[in-house]
Write an enzyme that holds these catalytic residues in place. Structure first.
Site, PDB file in Angstrom:
ATOM      1  N   TYR A 144      47.546  -3.822 -54.912  1.00  0.00           N
ATOM      2  CA  TYR A 144      47.696  -3.900 -53.381  1.00  0.00           C
ATOM      3  C   TYR A 144      46.427  -3.410 -52.683  1.00  0.00           C
ATOM      4  O   TYR A 144      45.969  -2.461 -52.948  1.00  0.00           O
ATOM      5  CB  TYR A 144      48.845  -3.356 -52.982  1.00  0.00           C
ATOM      6  CG  TYR A 144      48.956  -3.533 -51.281  1.00  0.00           C
ATOM      7  CD1 TYR A 144      49.218  -4.957 -50.911  1.00  0.00           C
ATOM      8  CD2 TYR A 144      49.160  -2.530 -50.711  1.00  0.00           C
ATOM      9  CE1 TYR A 144      49.323  -5.036 -49.529  1.00  0.00           C
ATOM     10  CE2 TYR A 144      49.241  -2.737 -49.220  1.00  0.00           C
ATOM     11  CZ  TYR A 144      49.311  -4.063 -48.721  1.00  0.00           C
ATOM     12  OH  TYR A 144      49.622  -4.191 -47.185  1.00  0.00           O
ATOM     13  N   ASP A 239      39.097   0.806 -54.856  1.00  0.00           N
ATOM     14  CA  ASP A 239      39.976   1.032 -53.990  1.00  0.00           C
ATOM     15  C   ASP A 239      40.933   2.334 -54.256  1.00  0.00           C
ATOM     16  O   ASP A 239      41.836   2.479 -54.805  1.00  0.00           O
ATOM     17  CB  ASP A 239      40.919  -0.200 -53.856  1.00  0.00           C
ATOM     18  CG  ASP A 239      42.050   0.053 -52.552  1.00  0.00           C
ATOM     19  OD1 ASP A 239      41.945   1.042 -52.059  1.00  0.00           O
ATOM     20  OD2 ASP A 239      42.701  -0.849 -52.316  1.00  0.00           O
ATOM     21  N   LYS A 267      44.664   7.022 -46.177  1.00  0.00           N
ATOM     22  CA  LYS A 267      46.079   7.842 -46.392  1.00  0.00           C
ATOM     23  C   LYS A 267      45.524   9.393 -46.358  1.00  0.00           C
ATOM     24  O   LYS A 267      45.349   9.937 -45.405  1.00  0.00           O
ATOM     25  CB  LYS A 267      46.321   7.543 -47.666  1.00  0.00           C
ATOM     26  CG  LYS A 267      47.069   6.176 -47.717  1.00  0.00           C
ATOM     27  CD  LYS A 267      47.846   5.668 -48.820  1.00  0.00           C
ATOM     28  CE  LYS A 267      48.427   4.306 -48.429  1.00  0.00           C
ATOM     29  NZ  LYS A 267      48.576   3.203 -49.173  1.00  0.00           N
TER      30      LYS A 267
HETATM   31  C1  LIG Z   1      48.220   1.759 -48.943  1.00  0.00           C
HETATM   32  C2  LIG Z   1      46.965   1.111 -49.645  1.00  0.00           C
HETATM   33  C3  LIG Z   1      46.191   0.100 -48.690  1.00  0.00           C
HETATM   34  C4  LIG Z   1      46.517  -0.150 -47.385  1.00  0.00           C
HETATM   35  O1  LIG Z   1      46.303   0.791 -46.609  1.00  0.00           O
HETATM   36  P1  LIG Z   1      46.992   0.660 -45.052  1.00  0.00           P
HETATM   37  O2  LIG Z   1      46.365   1.914 -44.458  1.00  0.00           O
HETATM   38  O3  LIG Z   1      48.307   0.619 -45.325  1.00  0.00           O
HETATM   39  O4  LIG Z   1      46.187  -0.460 -44.562  1.00  0.00           O
HETATM   40  C5  LIG Z   1      44.963  -0.423 -49.606  1.00  0.00           C
HETATM   41  N1  LIG Z   1      44.725   0.003 -50.755  1.00  0.00           N
HETATM   42  C6  LIG Z   1      45.783   0.665 -51.781  1.00  0.00           C
HETATM   43  C7  LIG Z   1      45.299   1.165 -52.828  1.00  0.00           C
HETATM   44  C8  LIG Z   1      46.756   1.340 -50.886  1.00  0.00           C
HETATM   45  O5  LIG Z   1      47.532   2.265 -51.658  1.00  0.00           O
END
Ligand SMILES: *Cc1c(COP(=O)(O)O)cnc(C)c1O
Length: 429
Positions: A144, A239, A267
């Site tokens: 994701y 990511d 995060k």
């Molecule tokens: C949470 C997450 C996102 C998206 O971040 P948001 O702040 O919710 O938009 C993208 N990539 C990874 C790996 C994530 O865990």
């Protein structure tokens, strides 16, 4: 345990907010439960609107690696608040957080702050396309990368939880350049790059996949990604929105010794305030406006409260021994849970990288999304509800990772394991 207040609030919320929530998985639909409305948190604990107390393994879906209301973070936000909440102009705080990330992550020479992980990945994709002059993006099933149109193809997390393939509203034309491959499948990757490598702008990957439950990279997978992208002139984007400052101070790239071209953060670098960032090679980042032509902007980007929180968090995480404590506590939890499942005679697979944990109700190893989807989801739902009744707050989906924080003591973990043993035994009746 009464949920009268949460239920009443959820009723009202559904009148004015779609599904009553501001992010889909929170609705707890897949486990047949109603969401708890949270009133406050402290350390590793949460209290809901009815005053019930829980040990929290969601940690706001990753940011709270220090635990809730860490004193240094709270003080830093307080100090920033005194100076004003937003100026829309450069501040020293932005520079300080950028310096901390650049020092922590050698592949990141320059970094741009945004407001969420979604913005970070979306912007990194635009940058990769702008830099290479190519259109094709390769991703992996079950990873994701936020909810930008281009990346909503075979995505994990909420998309997997709700069992929807993509999303209405995303035109075919927008995703025609997005290709998704099985995670950890080096052969599929080699074959694709041999055929279309010269069209691929970037491969984006969760170097530790945390949005299909927890799936670590197989040995050689990240190396193959690095090698194949370099050979074909494509960029490698890690990511690390979830894994950054989580699986090691320098993220998965430190832990596995692989340097991507671009990295996305989110995060933890905002310590619970809305932040994202993308950064990487100097020559690539030079293409971002106003230095270069790839446009990307944000009214609240680099927000002083968020920067102050992130700086305090990274400083606290940078102290010696922090990741050893996280490792030891997480190991204790994983070992305890594995033993409890074994004693209850419940088939379960435990994947763990540092303080990211996945427990799958599955008899066979889980190394990709296809395997994750063969888990016993009904059993997960029963386990989730049982644990909640025991005061243990887990993510309401088999396709989410669990997080241990520095605020979880050995006693908290032992209490969790004892609760899990009771719940797992009850599932066998
Ligand atoms: C949470 C997450 C996102 C998206 O971040 P948001 O702040 O919710 O938009 C993208 N990539 C990874 C790996 C994530 O865990």
């Amino acid at each position: 345990m009464s949920s009268t207040q949460s239920l009443a609030l959820f009723e009202r919320a559904q009148e004015v907010i779609p599904g009553g929530v501001n992010s889909p998985v929170r609705a707890c639909k897949s486990v047949g439960a109603s969401p708890l409305f949270i009133a406050r948190a402290d350390g590793c604990r949460l209290w809901d609107a009815d005053g019930n107390e829980y040990i929290d393994y969601v940690g706001s879906w990753g940011p709270m690696v220090l635990g809730h209301r860490h004193p240094e973070v709270i003080q830093a936000i307080g100090r920033a608040l005194e100076q004003g909440t937003s100026f829309g102009a450069p501040t020293e705080l932005e520079l300080e957080l950028a310096d901390l990330v650049v020092a922590a992550v050698p592949s990141v020479e320059k970094i741009r702050m945004v407001n969420s992980g979604t913005e970070a990945t979306m912007s990194a994709i635009r940058l990769a396309r702008g830099f290479t002059g190519r259109d094709v993006i390769v991703k992996f099933d079950g990873c994701y990368h936020g909810h930008a149109d281009t990346l909503l193809v075979d995505a994990g997390s909420g998309v997997a939880t709700l069992n929807i393939p993509g999303s209405p509203g995303v035109p075919e034309a927008v995703v025609q350049y997005t290709l998704s491959l099985p995670y950890n499948d080096i052969d599929a990757l080699e074959s694709l790059m041999t055929r279309r490598g010269d069209q691929v702008a970037a491969i984006i990957v969760e170097p530790v996949a945390g949005n299909m439950g927890l799936v670590p990279p197989r040995e050689g997978f990240l190396e193959a990604l690095r090698d194949l992208t370099a050979r074909h002139g494509s960029l490698l984007i890690f990511d690390e929105v979830m894994s950054g400052f989580r699986v090691a101070y320098g993220g998965a790239q430190e832990r596995y010794g692989i340097q991507p071209d671009l990295t996305c953060f989110g995060k933890i670098i905002g310590a619970g305030l809305p932040v994202g960032a993308y950064g990487g090679r100097r020559d690539v980042m030079a293409c971002v406006a106003p230095e270069g032509g790839v446009y990307q902007a944000g009214t609240l980007s680099g927000n002083p409260l968020a920067m102050a929180a992130g700086i305090a968090a990274l400083k606290a995480l940078g102290r010696p021994g922090v990741y050893d404590v996280l490792e030891a506590r997480s190991q204790r939890l994983a070992d305890g849970l594995a033993q409890a499942a074994d004693q209850a005679g419940i088939p379960a697979v435990f994947n763990r990288v540092g303080s990211m944990l996945g427990m799958f109700f599955n008899a066979r190893p889980v190394s990709d999304f296809a395997a994750a989807k063969t888990c016993d989801l009904e059993r997960f739902a029963a386990y989730y509800c049982g644990m909640l009744a025991e005061g243990i707050y887990l993510a309401p989906s088999q396709f989410e990772a669990g997080f241990v924080s520095l605020a979880h003591t050995e006693a908290d973990i032992d209490q969790t394991v004892a609760a899990a043993a009771r719940v797992l035994n009850s599932l066998n009746d």
